[in-house]
Design an enzyme around this catalytic site. Structure first.
Site, short mmCIF file in Angstrom:
data_model
loop_
_atom_site.label_atom_id
_atom_site.label_comp_id
_atom_site.label_asym_id
_atom_site.label_seq_id
_atom_site.Cartn_x
_atom_site.Cartn_y
_atom_site.Cartn_z
CB VAL A 46 -0.89 -0.03 1.17
CG1 VAL A 46 -1.73 1.32 1.25
CG2 VAL A 46 -1.99 -1.29 1.14
CB CYS A 47 4.20 2.14 1.73
SG CYS A 47 3.69 1.38 3.48
N PRO A 48 3.73 2.23 -1.50
CG PRO A 48 4.47 0.38 -2.85
CD PRO A 48 4.19 0.76 -1.32
CD GLU A 50 -0.84 5.13 2.17
OE1 GLU A 50 -1.85 5.50 2.84
OE2 GLU A 50 0.35 4.98 2.71
CG LEU A 51 5.14 6.68 0.25
CD1 LEU A 51 6.44 6.18 0.38
CD2 LEU A 51 4.76 8.08 1.13
#
Length: 187
Positions: A46-48, A50-51
């Site tokens: 999920v992190c990439p 969002e970033l």
């Protein structure tokens, strides 16, 4: 205890930004509006997304005079490696702060006890270094840069217009409210 309306605590860390390692301190978050986005870990799922969403909206944050920082408990070396190998993360121009000691993550009260990873936390900080908005979501719930931009605009509006507040779903240019005795029970 809530961190809303509290001043950010002192920190010093190394970040990766635009092909360089740079030092970032709490002083760098003062003097203009800042957004600090905590995420659990590099090389995840999920992190990439969002970033990358933040990176794709960087120009809009810049227009508002808002500096963006991402933070995880990974090192600045890991951030560089991720930036160099991921198409999504390669789009990032904002500072990616490494917090392997957990100092910043603990300062913002988003450290998962016993895990060593940050919760998915977003903070809007005013030019005085005071936290004006906080959003924390569970591991699997991604954030939306456009909604964050809306909240930044609302925070900036309220700061520039004392005595006015932004109602639910407020968007730039829409009507605000002036709390008063006359409004009690009429909304």
């Amino acid at each position: 205890m809530s961190v809303i309306n509290t001043e950010i605590k002192p920190f010093r860390a190394t970040a990766y930004q635009n092909g360089e390692f740079i030092e970032v301190t709490d002083a760098d978050l003062k003097g203009k509006w800042s957004v600090v986005v905590f995420y659990p870990a590099d090389f995840t799922f999920v992190c990439p997304t969002e970033l990358e969403d933040l990176a794709l909206n960087q120009e809009e944050f810049d227009k508002l005079g808002v500096q963006v920082f991402s933070v995880s408990t990974d090192t600045h070396f890991s951030h560089k490696a991720w930036h160099d190998t991921s198409d999504a993360i390669g789009k990032i121009k904002y500072a990616m702060i490494g917090d392997p000691t957990g100092t910043i993550t603990n300062n913002f009260e988003v450290m998962r006890p016993g895990v060593g990873l940050a919760d998915r936390g977003t903070f809007i900080i005013d030019p005085q270094g005071v936290i004006q908005a906080v959003e924390i979501t569970a591991e699997g719930i991604g954030r939306d840069a456009l909604e964050l931009l809306r909240k930044v605009k609302a925070a900036q509006y309220v700061a520039a217009h004392p005595g006015e507040v932004c109602p639910a779903k407020w968007k730039e240019g829409e009507k605000t409210l002036k709390p008063s005795l006359d409004l009690v029970g009429k909304i």
